[in-house]
Design a protein around this motif. Structure first.
Motif, PDB file in Angstrom:
ATOM      1  N   ASP A   1       3.724   2.120  -2.167  1.00 25.51           N
ATOM      2  CA  ASP A   1       3.717   2.054  -3.632  1.00 25.51           C
ATOM      3  C   ASP A   1       4.525   3.235  -4.179  1.00 25.51           C
ATOM      4  OD1 ASP A   1       2.126  -0.139  -3.370  1.00 25.51           O
ATOM      5  OD2 ASP A   1       0.291   0.805  -4.105  1.00 25.51           O
ATOM      6  N   VAL A   2       5.836   3.092  -4.175  1.00 26.60           N
ATOM      7  CA  VAL A   2       6.730   4.221  -4.433  1.00 26.60           C
ATOM      8  C   VAL A   2       6.957   4.503  -5.912  1.00 26.60           C
ATOM      9  CG1 VAL A   2       7.944   3.897  -2.254  1.00 26.60           C
ATOM     10  CG2 VAL A   2       8.750   2.692  -4.301  1.00 26.60           C
ATOM     11  N   GLY A   3       6.441   3.642  -6.790  1.00 28.47           N
ATOM     12  CA  GLY A   3       6.802   3.740  -8.201  1.00 28.47           C
ATOM     13  C   GLY A   3       6.382   5.014  -8.901  1.00 28.47           C
ATOM     14  N   ASP A   4       5.359   5.719  -8.365  1.00 25.85           N
ATOM     15  CA  ASP A   4       4.858   6.898  -9.070  1.00 25.85           C
ATOM     16  C   ASP A   4       5.836   8.066  -9.025  1.00 25.85           C
ATOM     17  OD1 ASP A   4       2.919   7.897 -10.723  1.00 25.85           O
ATOM     18  OD2 ASP A   4       1.608   8.603  -9.118  1.00 25.85           O
ATOM     19  N   LYS A   5       6.778   8.063  -8.101  1.00 27.33           N
ATOM     20  CA  LYS A   5       7.745   9.167  -8.059  1.00 27.33           C
ATOM     21  C   LYS A   5       8.883   8.966  -9.048  1.00 27.33           C
ATOM     22  CE  LYS A   5      10.463   7.318  -4.150  1.00 27.33           C
ATOM     23  NZ  LYS A   5      10.872   7.546  -2.746  1.00 27.33           N
TER      24      LYS A   5
ATOM     25  N   ALA B   1       5.692  15.004  -6.079  1.00 23.86           N
ATOM     26  CA  ALA B   1       4.942  16.139  -6.617  1.00 23.86           C
ATOM     27  C   ALA B   1       5.329  16.429  -8.056  1.00 23.86           C
ATOM     28  CB  ALA B   1       5.188  17.371  -5.744  1.00 23.86           C
ATOM     29  N   CYS B   2       6.598  16.275  -8.370  1.00 23.29           N
ATOM     30  CA  CYS B   2       7.093  16.596  -9.705  1.00 23.29           C
ATOM     31  C   CYS B   2       6.759  15.516 -10.722  1.00 23.29           C
ATOM     32  CB  CYS B   2       8.607  16.809  -9.647  1.00 23.29           C
ATOM     33  SG  CYS B   2       9.385  17.230 -11.222  1.00 23.29           S
ATOM     34  N   HIS B   3       6.837  14.237 -10.319  1.00 24.86           N
ATOM     35  CA  HIS B   3       6.758  13.137 -11.285  1.00 24.86           C
ATOM     36  C   HIS B   3       5.440  12.377 -11.271  1.00 24.86           C
ATOM     37  CE1 HIS B   3      11.461  12.744 -11.202  1.00 24.86           C
ATOM     38  NE2 HIS B   3      11.051  13.719 -11.969  1.00 24.86           N
ATOM     39  N   SER B   4       4.705  12.397 -10.172  1.00 29.73           N
ATOM     40  CA  SER B   4       3.564  11.495 -10.039  1.00 29.73           C
ATOM     41  C   SER B   4       2.438  11.823 -11.015  1.00 29.73           C
ATOM     42  CB  SER B   4       3.020  11.526  -8.607  1.00 29.73           C
ATOM     43  OG  SER B   4       3.931  10.946  -7.720  1.00 29.73           O
ATOM     44  N   ARG B   5       1.739  10.750 -11.415  1.00 30.03           N
ATOM     45  CA  ARG B   5       0.585  10.877 -12.311  1.00 30.03           C
ATOM     46  C   ARG B   5      -0.637  10.138 -11.755  1.00 30.03           C
ATOM     47  NH1 ARG B   5      -2.073  14.032 -15.060  1.00 30.03           N
ATOM     48  NH2 ARG B   5      -3.158  13.109 -16.815  1.00 30.03           N
ATOM     49  N   SER B   6      -0.429   9.310 -10.723  1.00 26.42           N
ATOM     50  CA  SER B   6      -1.512   8.600 -10.020  1.00 26.42           C
ATOM     51  C   SER B   6      -2.384   7.766 -10.944  1.00 26.42           C
ATOM     52  CB  SER B   6      -2.387   9.605  -9.244  1.00 26.42           C
ATOM     53  OG  SER B   6      -1.612  10.301  -8.301  1.00 26.42           O
ATOM     54  N   ALA B   7      -1.744   6.977 -11.806  1.00 28.43           N
ATOM     55  CA  ALA B   7      -2.504   6.102 -12.710  1.00 28.43           C
ATOM     56  C   ALA B   7      -3.336   5.119 -11.888  1.00 28.43           C
ATOM     57  CB  ALA B   7      -1.551   5.348 -13.627  1.00 28.43           C
ATOM     58  N   SER B   8      -4.643   5.079 -12.155  1.00 25.58           N
ATOM     59  CA  SER B   8      -5.557   4.301 -11.313  1.00 25.58           C
ATOM     60  C   SER B   8      -5.405   2.799 -11.499  1.00 25.58           C
ATOM     61  CB  SER B   8      -7.003   4.699 -11.612  1.00 25.58           C
ATOM     62  OG  SER B   8      -7.306   4.465 -12.976  1.00 25.58           O
TER      63      SER B   8
ATOM     64  N   ASN C   1      12.695 -11.801 -11.887  1.00 30.18           N
ATOM     65  CA  ASN C   1      12.139 -10.942 -12.942  1.00 30.18           C
ATOM     66  C   ASN C   1      11.068  -9.980 -12.419  1.00 30.18           C
ATOM     67  OD1 ASN C   1      11.966 -10.018 -15.614  1.00 30.18           O
ATOM     68  ND2 ASN C   1      10.201 -11.330 -16.036  1.00 30.18           N
ATOM     69  N   PRO C   2      11.369  -9.223 -11.368  1.00 30.00           N
ATOM     70  CA  PRO C   2      10.356  -8.301 -10.821  1.00 30.00           C
ATOM     71  C   PRO C   2      10.337  -6.977 -11.573  1.00 30.00           C
ATOM     72  CG  PRO C   2      12.340  -8.154  -9.537  1.00 30.00           C
ATOM     73  CD  PRO C   2      12.621  -9.160 -10.616  1.00 30.00           C
ATOM     74  N   SER C   3       9.312  -6.208 -11.308  1.00 31.92           N
ATOM     75  CA  SER C   3       9.249  -4.809 -11.719  1.00 31.92           C
ATOM     76  C   SER C   3       8.794  -4.030 -10.501  1.00 31.92           C
ATOM     77  CB  SER C   3       8.271  -4.613 -12.873  1.00 31.92           C
ATOM     78  OG  SER C   3       8.350  -3.296 -13.381  1.00 31.92           O
ATOM     79  N   VAL C   4       9.542  -2.984 -10.180  1.00 35.09           N
ATOM     80  CA  VAL C   4       9.340  -2.335  -8.883  1.00 35.09           C
ATOM     81  C   VAL C   4       8.532  -1.053  -9.044  1.00 35.09           C
ATOM     82  CG1 VAL C   4      10.489  -1.572  -6.782  1.00 35.09           C
ATOM     83  CG2 VAL C   4      11.608  -3.209  -8.267  1.00 35.09           C
ATOM     84  N   TYR C   5       7.224  -1.165  -8.886  1.00 32.39           N
ATOM     85  CA  TYR C   5       6.427   0.063  -8.795  1.00 32.39           C
ATOM     86  C   TYR C   5       5.437   0.025  -7.647  1.00 32.39           C
ATOM     87  CZ  TYR C   5       4.659  -2.761 -12.792  1.00 32.39           C
ATOM     88  OH  TYR C   5       4.328  -3.776 -13.651  1.00 32.39           O
ATOM     89  N   THR C   6       4.931  -1.163  -7.293  1.00 31.02           N
ATOM     90  CA  THR C   6       4.012  -1.232  -6.161  1.00 31.02           C
ATOM     91  C   THR C   6       4.441  -2.325  -5.195  1.00 31.02           C
ATOM     92  OG1 THR C   6       2.539  -2.820  -7.270  1.00 31.02           O
ATOM     93  CG2 THR C   6       2.062  -0.462  -7.568  1.00 31.02           C
ATOM     94  N   TYR C   7       4.031  -2.171  -3.946  1.00 33.40           N
ATOM     95  CA  TYR C   7       4.358  -3.158  -2.924  1.00 33.40           C
ATOM     96  C   TYR C   7       3.764  -4.511  -3.274  1.00 33.40           C
ATOM     97  CZ  TYR C   7       4.664  -5.490   1.577  1.00 33.40           C
ATOM     98  OH  TYR C   7       4.937  -6.394   2.570  1.00 33.40           O
ATOM     99  N   GLU C   8       2.591  -4.547  -3.878  1.00 35.40           N
ATOM    100  CA  GLU C   8       1.916  -5.815  -4.130  1.00 35.40           C
ATOM    101  C   GLU C   8       2.692  -6.701  -5.102  1.00 35.40           C
ATOM    102  OE1 GLU C   8      -1.678  -5.665  -6.891  1.00 35.40           O
ATOM    103  OE2 GLU C   8      -1.563  -3.590  -6.221  1.00 35.40           O
ATOM    104  N   VAL C   9       3.429  -6.126  -6.054  1.00 34.85           N
ATOM    105  CA  VAL C   9       4.191  -6.952  -6.994  1.00 34.85           C
ATOM    106  C   VAL C   9       5.659  -7.071  -6.606  1.00 34.85           C
ATOM    107  CG1 VAL C   9       2.649  -6.522  -8.940  1.00 34.85           C
ATOM    108  CG2 VAL C   9       4.623  -5.027  -8.579  1.00 34.85           C
ATOM    109  N   ALA C  10       6.135  -6.233  -5.686  1.00 33.07           N
ATOM    110  CA  ALA C  10       7.548  -6.284  -5.281  1.00 33.07           C
ATOM    111  C   ALA C  10       7.669  -5.963  -3.797  1.00 33.07           C
ATOM    112  CB  ALA C  10       8.366  -5.303  -6.118  1.00 33.07           C
TER     113      ALA C  10
ATOM    114  N   LEU D   1      -2.559   1.273 -11.434  1.00 31.49           N
ATOM    115  CA  LEU D   1      -1.412   0.843 -10.630  1.00 31.49           C
ATOM    116  C   LEU D   1      -1.475   1.374  -9.205  1.00 31.49           C
ATOM    117  CD1 LEU D   1       1.814   1.101 -12.854  1.00 31.49           C
ATOM    118  CD2 LEU D   1       0.872  -0.938 -11.787  1.00 31.49           C
ATOM    119  N   PHE D   2      -1.822   2.631  -9.079  1.00 30.45           N
ATOM    120  CA  PHE D   2      -1.667   3.318  -7.795  1.00 30.45           C
ATOM    121  C   PHE D   2      -3.026   3.655  -7.169  1.00 30.45           C
ATOM    122  CE2 PHE D   2       2.017   4.427 -10.502  1.00 30.45           C
ATOM    123  CZ  PHE D   2       2.989   3.710  -9.812  1.00 30.45           C
ATOM    124  N   GLN D   3      -3.879   2.622  -7.060  1.00 30.54           N
ATOM    125  CA  GLN D   3      -5.178   2.810  -6.419  1.00 30.54           C
ATOM    126  C   GLN D   3      -4.980   3.185  -4.947  1.00 30.54           C
ATOM    127  OE1 GLN D   3      -3.997  -0.003  -7.776  1.00 30.54           O
ATOM    128  NE2 GLN D   3      -5.452  -0.978  -9.167  1.00 30.54           N
ATOM    129  N   LYS D   4      -5.804   4.081  -4.468  1.00 30.46           N
ATOM    130  CA  LYS D   4      -5.668   4.547  -3.081  1.00 30.46           C
ATOM    131  C   LYS D   4      -6.512   3.734  -2.096  1.00 30.46           C
ATOM    132  CE  LYS D   4      -2.879   7.756  -4.377  1.00 30.46           C
ATOM    133  NZ  LYS D   4      -1.425   7.538  -4.151  1.00 30.46           N
TER     134      LYS D   4
END
Length: 514
Positions: A368-372, A347-354, A127-136, A356-359
């Motif tokens: 962390d490929v989920g933002d695209k 570039a087209c899809h990313s929103r960099s929600a803090s 039951n994964p959700s694939v947006y960041t390396y840390e959870v998947a 999930l996608f902390q730098k």
């Protein structure tokens, strides 16, 4: 089950009283046994003297609603017993279409691959959700590797477009086409991401009259409007007319519109036609347009050394939609969008929600490929394809495709030999064979004014008979000026020449007295 003192057992108490490891284990094992027996083994075996099952057990919608009502959650809030739950599973299996059945040819998907099924079960179990390396951690890398391997097949192994390109898994080919339109529009006018269409000239794209209907849906969804799709005529074989494409582009420019994209198709839904990609590329190059290839259906031919020539020119595309759940029979759903350009999706899809996608994470956040992606939470559609590819190898997938094409060649030859069948296209290019069945009473009356209006009624009547009998499922439709015809499509390499004969024999049997 014994009742505790002073307690009246409720239907669901069998579950609550079990040890934690038995709560799930016993129930899931019984479910797995039921599915393997009824849905997999029996559900993929044709009816004969030894057993098997129908493609479907037909039930009218009103009757189905009544039957389903018997399995609703209890109105008084009481939990169900294990036997009630198992009865519900049997009901679902019994009345569902067996898409893995060797006589299911209704859609551009079918078959039941055991390795793909195992991959799907593994996905659901975790039951994964694939947006960041840390959870998947496994799945983020798996997706990128599968997408890279697919790009190598499309653009060429070692070509910069493969290693330097990009890709995403999408919830279906329609959304893959929609993402392609979005990225192509962003490439043409990057300001559209922040400011929308305000202040821009009217953006338009071009697609053939046989292109997938999702092109119009996605154009409407993205504010271009259905009228923002300029329709290009096709030739008698269903391929895009490149001369008409050029005249449509010139017409749009003369009106002050802003052309930005051409959608070509590699394997149209009905006729299985392949647009002339090299010629379309030259037009796109001349006018500076994005070239997208909808290869959702035909992309699997890239595995075949014998048949991949139908896709000549796809390596010049800017983007490609490819659904392995179609020709390659990966379990639903498995759809991808592949780009020759790196960085555009992000570039087209990313929103960099803090959140999930902390730098400032402790690992390399490029994983962390989920933002695209347009979605946030999503399933792992890559795993079942990975399992199939690993189990069968590239050689096995090639054999799968080649066997399908061999079966289609045999089926076409049988249609040509039978007086009761008339082909829509004498030499179809792909795994679509479209034909009319001509009942005995209409044979020899082609010049009658009622001939084609009567032919139009035949396919729907035969379809009703085959579905109520449960023997077969083959789709039908009209197209342009052609009356209703059957569209036989094949993805199941578990079928053989005997199954091809069955289709034609059954249609003849069901339609001979019409």
């Amino acid at each position: 089950m014994a009742e505790a003192e002073g307690h009246v057992a409720e239907p669901g108490d069998w579950f609550e009283s079990l040890p934690i490891e038995a709560k799930h284990g016993d129930f899931l094992r019984r479910i797995a046994d039921l599915l393997l027996t009824d849905a997999v083994f029996e559900g993929t075996k044709p009816l004969d003297v030894t057993g098997g099952s129908p493609v479907l057990r037909w039930c009218d919608p009103e009757d189905m609603a009544s039957r389903l009502a018997e399995h609703r959650p209890s109105g008084d809030g009481r939990p169900a017993t294990q036997e009630q739950l198992l009865a519900f599973v049997r009901f679902v299996v019994d009345y569902s279409v067996k898409t893995g059945h060797p006589h299911f040819f209704n859609q551009l998907f079918s078959s039941l691959d055991p390795y793909g099924l195992a991959g799907q079960w593994l996905t659901d179990a975790l039951n994964p959700s694939v947006y960041t390396y840390e959870v998947a951690p496994v799945f983020t890398l798996m997706e990128e590797e599968i997408l890279l391997s697919m790009r190598k097949l499309v653009f060429g192994d070692g070509h910069p477009s493969a290693n330097g390109g990009d890709g995403i898994f999408c919830p279906g080919g329609s959304m893959a086409n929609g993402c392609a339109i979005n990225v192509a529009r962003y490439k043409f006018a990057p300001e559209v991401k922040a400011s929308g269409l305000h202040g821009l000239p009217r953006l338009v794209l071009f697609a053939s009259e046989d292109a997938h209907y999702s092109i119009y849906k996605m154009a409407a969804l993205q504010g271009l409007g259905e009228d923002g799709v300029f329709v290009v005529k096709t030739d008698p074989e269903g391929r895009m007319d490149v001369g008409h494409l050029e005249s449509q582009i010139d017409s749009a420019l003369a009106k002050g519109y802003a052309p930005f994209m051409v959608v070509a198709t590699a394997g149209t839904t009905v006729l299985g036609a392949f647009d002339p990609l090299p010629k379309i590329f030259k037009v796109c190059e001349r006018y500076g347009l994005w070239m997208h290839v909808d290869a959702a259906w035909g992309g699997g031919l890239l595995f075949s050394k014998k048949h991949r020539g139908l896709l000549a020119g796809i390596e010049r595309a800017d983007s490609v939609a490819w659904n392995p759940h179609k020709l390659l029979a990966v379990p639903q759903q498995c759809s991808t969008l592949l780009l020759r350009h790196g960085g555009l999706l992000s570039a087209c899809h990313s929103r960099s929600a803090s959140y999930l996608f902390q730098k400032d994470k402790f690992y390399d956040t490029s994983y962390d490929v989920g933002d695209k992606y347009l979605q946030c939470g999503r399933r792992v559609d890559a795993l079942k394809f990975w399992m199939m590819w690993k189990a069968k190898g590239t050689i096995g997938l090639q054999k799968h495709v080649d066997k399908i094409m061999d079966n289609i060649k045999y089926f076409l030859g049988q249609v040509q030999r039978r007086a009761s069948f008339k082909l829509v296209l004498e030499n179809p290019a792909f795994a679509n064979v479209c034909f009319w069945f001509v009942p005995p009473r209409l044979q020899g009356s082609q010049n009658s004014p009622e001939y084609w209006s009567e032919i139009h009624k035949v396919a729907p009547r035969i379809k009703e008979k085959m579905m109520k009998k449960g023997s077969l499922m083959v789709n039908y439709q009209p197209l342009r000026d052609w009356p209703n015809f059957f569209r036989f499509v094949l993805q199941n390499s578990g079928t053989n020449h005997k199954d091809m004969d069955f289709v034609l024999n059954e249609i003849e049997q069901l339609g001979k007295y019409m």
